[in-house]
Design a protein around this motif. Sequence first.
Motif, PDB file in Angstrom:
ATOM      1  N   GLY A  69      14.080   6.251   5.364  1.00 38.10           N
ATOM      2  CA  GLY A  69      13.248   7.218   4.648  1.00 38.10           C
ATOM      3  C   GLY A  69      13.057   8.517   5.403  1.00 38.10           C
ATOM      4  O   GLY A  69      12.161   9.298   5.065  1.00 38.10           O
ATOM      5  N   GLY A  70      13.876   8.770   6.413  1.00 34.09           N
ATOM      6  CA  GLY A  70      13.749   9.982   7.206  1.00 34.09           C
ATOM      7  C   GLY A  70      14.342  11.197   6.502  1.00 34.09           C
ATOM      8  O   GLY A  70      15.391  11.112   5.860  1.00 34.09           O
ATOM      9  N   CYS A  71      13.664  12.333   6.627  1.00 29.41           N
ATOM     10  CA  CYS A  71      14.134  13.605   6.080  1.00 29.41           C
ATOM     11  C   CYS A  71      14.491  14.504   7.259  1.00 29.41           C
ATOM     12  O   CYS A  71      13.674  14.711   8.154  1.00 29.41           O
ATOM     13  N   HIS A  72      15.693  15.031   7.261  1.00 30.73           N
ATOM     14  CA  HIS A  72      16.231  15.714   8.428  1.00 30.73           C
ATOM     15  C   HIS A  72      16.082  17.233   8.284  1.00 30.73           C
ATOM     16  O   HIS A  72      16.462  17.817   7.267  1.00 30.73           O
ATOM     17  N   PHE A  73      15.540  17.856   9.343  1.00 26.22           N
ATOM     18  CA  PHE A  73      15.281  19.285   9.339  1.00 26.22           C
ATOM     19  C   PHE A  73      15.742  19.915  10.650  1.00 26.22           C
ATOM     20  O   PHE A  73      15.834  19.250  11.685  1.00 26.22           O
ATOM     21  N   ARG A  74      15.992  21.207  10.584  1.00 25.43           N
ATOM     22  CA  ARG A  74      16.269  22.005  11.775  1.00 25.43           C
ATOM     23  C   ARG A  74      15.185  23.064  11.901  1.00 25.43           C
ATOM     24  O   ARG A  74      15.020  23.905  11.023  1.00 25.43           O
ATOM     25  N   MET A  75      14.393  22.998  12.970  1.00 21.84           N
ATOM     26  CA  MET A  75      13.413  24.034  13.247  1.00 21.84           C
ATOM     27  C   MET A  75      14.175  25.338  13.515  1.00 21.84           C
ATOM     28  O   MET A  75      14.933  25.429  14.476  1.00 21.84           O
ATOM     29  N   THR A  76      13.992  26.327  12.662  1.00 24.46           N
ATOM     30  CA  THR A  76      14.888  27.477  12.618  1.00 24.46           C
ATOM     31  C   THR A  76      14.120  28.794  12.656  1.00 24.46           C
ATOM     32  O   THR A  76      13.029  28.905  12.083  1.00 24.46           O
ATOM     33  N   ALA A  77      14.701  29.789  13.310  1.00 25.21           N
ATOM     34  CA  ALA A  77      14.131  31.134  13.306  1.00 25.21           C
ATOM     35  C   ALA A  77      14.275  31.746  11.918  1.00 25.21           C
ATOM     36  O   ALA A  77      15.365  31.719  11.345  1.00 25.21           O
ATOM     37  N   PRO A  78      13.204  32.295  11.347  1.00 24.63           N
ATOM     38  CA  PRO A  78      13.294  32.862   9.997  1.00 24.63           C
ATOM     39  C   PRO A  78      14.366  33.937   9.867  1.00 24.63           C
ATOM     40  O   PRO A  78      15.073  34.002   8.856  1.00 24.63           O
ATOM     41  N   GLY A  79      14.498  34.779  10.894  1.00 24.27           N
ATOM     42  CA  GLY A  79      15.459  35.873  10.816  1.00 24.27           C
ATOM     43  C   GLY A  79      16.901  35.437  10.879  1.00 24.27           C
ATOM     44  O   GLY A  79      17.803  36.251  10.629  1.00 24.27           O
ATOM     45  N   ASP A  80      17.146  34.165  11.209  1.00 27.14           N
ATOM     46  CA  ASP A  80      18.522  33.658  11.259  1.00 27.14           C
ATOM     47  C   ASP A  80      19.035  33.231   9.893  1.00 27.14           C
ATOM     48  O   ASP A  80      20.207  32.899   9.740  1.00 27.14           O
ATOM     49  N   ILE A  81      18.141  33.183   8.895  1.00 29.53           N
ATOM     50  CA  ILE A  81      18.520  32.750   7.555  1.00 29.53           C
ATOM     51  C   ILE A  81      18.654  33.970   6.651  1.00 29.53           C
ATOM     52  O   ILE A  81      17.731  34.782   6.536  1.00 29.53           O
ATOM     53  N   LYS A  82      19.808  34.099   6.026  1.00 32.05           N
ATOM     54  CA  LYS A  82      20.048  35.192   5.088  1.00 32.05           C
ATOM     55  C   LYS A  82      20.608  34.607   3.791  1.00 32.05           C
ATOM     56  O   LYS A  82      21.592  33.852   3.820  1.00 32.05           O
ATOM     57  N   PHE A  83      19.972  34.937   2.668  1.00 33.23           N
ATOM     58  CA  PHE A  83      20.492  34.502   1.378  1.00 33.23           C
ATOM     59  C   PHE A  83      21.407  35.592   0.819  1.00 33.23           C
ATOM     60  O   PHE A  83      21.066  36.773   0.837  1.00 33.23           O
TER      61      PHE A  83
END
Length: 235
Positions: A84-98
């Motif tokens: 039941g584990g949900c996998h995440f990456r703690m990420t810098a907001p500025g590293d994500i671009k849509f």
Amino acid sequence: LDPRSVVRPPHRLVLQVAPSSAASRIVLPSAMSSNESLPLSCACGEVQGTLSGSGKGSYIVCYCTCCQDMHTFLGKESLMDAQGGCHFRMTAPGDIKFTKGESKINSFKLTEKTGTVRWYTDCCKSPIGATVSDLPPFMMDLSTSFIAAKDRALVARSLGPITMRMFADSSKKDTSALDNPKPSSRTFWLFTYMYHFLKFSIRWWWRGALSPHPFFVKGGKKLICEPAVVKAKIA
């Protein structure tokens, strides 16, 4: 002839290495370099983006009922692991671009009082991640299922090893066999989470990666959309 007047060549150390086959070589994985980036995409491809390789993050797995309920609400239970584990990456907001489909990004909260906002795509209900609305937008927990790179070695270098397992004691599935790392007590993992949060936040601030945040309007004080309040029940 004085032997001291003879110029001797310098001693040379010669190392002999036995030939080895390619199968016997050990290749150590390298860190994700600054010129590498990972593609981001929902399941249907209507929402896409990139994750910059210029910064590091922390790989976490959460077993809380809220993260499980999020996947149940979206109909994405298959993205959870066997415990039941949900996998995440703690990420810098500025590293994500849509780069495509930003209008199809939506959000919800599981209760009115919670500060955790869950982000997903309207088109195919793919989970994107989670933010905390009542704190400055220092980071984002990015769902690893939203990383669409086919090069799994590159993904592995970006994620690194799992650094912590959270809320394993509250999972509605059996977590007794979890290992590498083993789940810690709630107090200890909270300390570990805050340690990683502060460590990476300082690094991200130093290189200017705390903004722009993809889910906050310019200035970082308001979400790009008002989250609906829902409540799902996990089977």
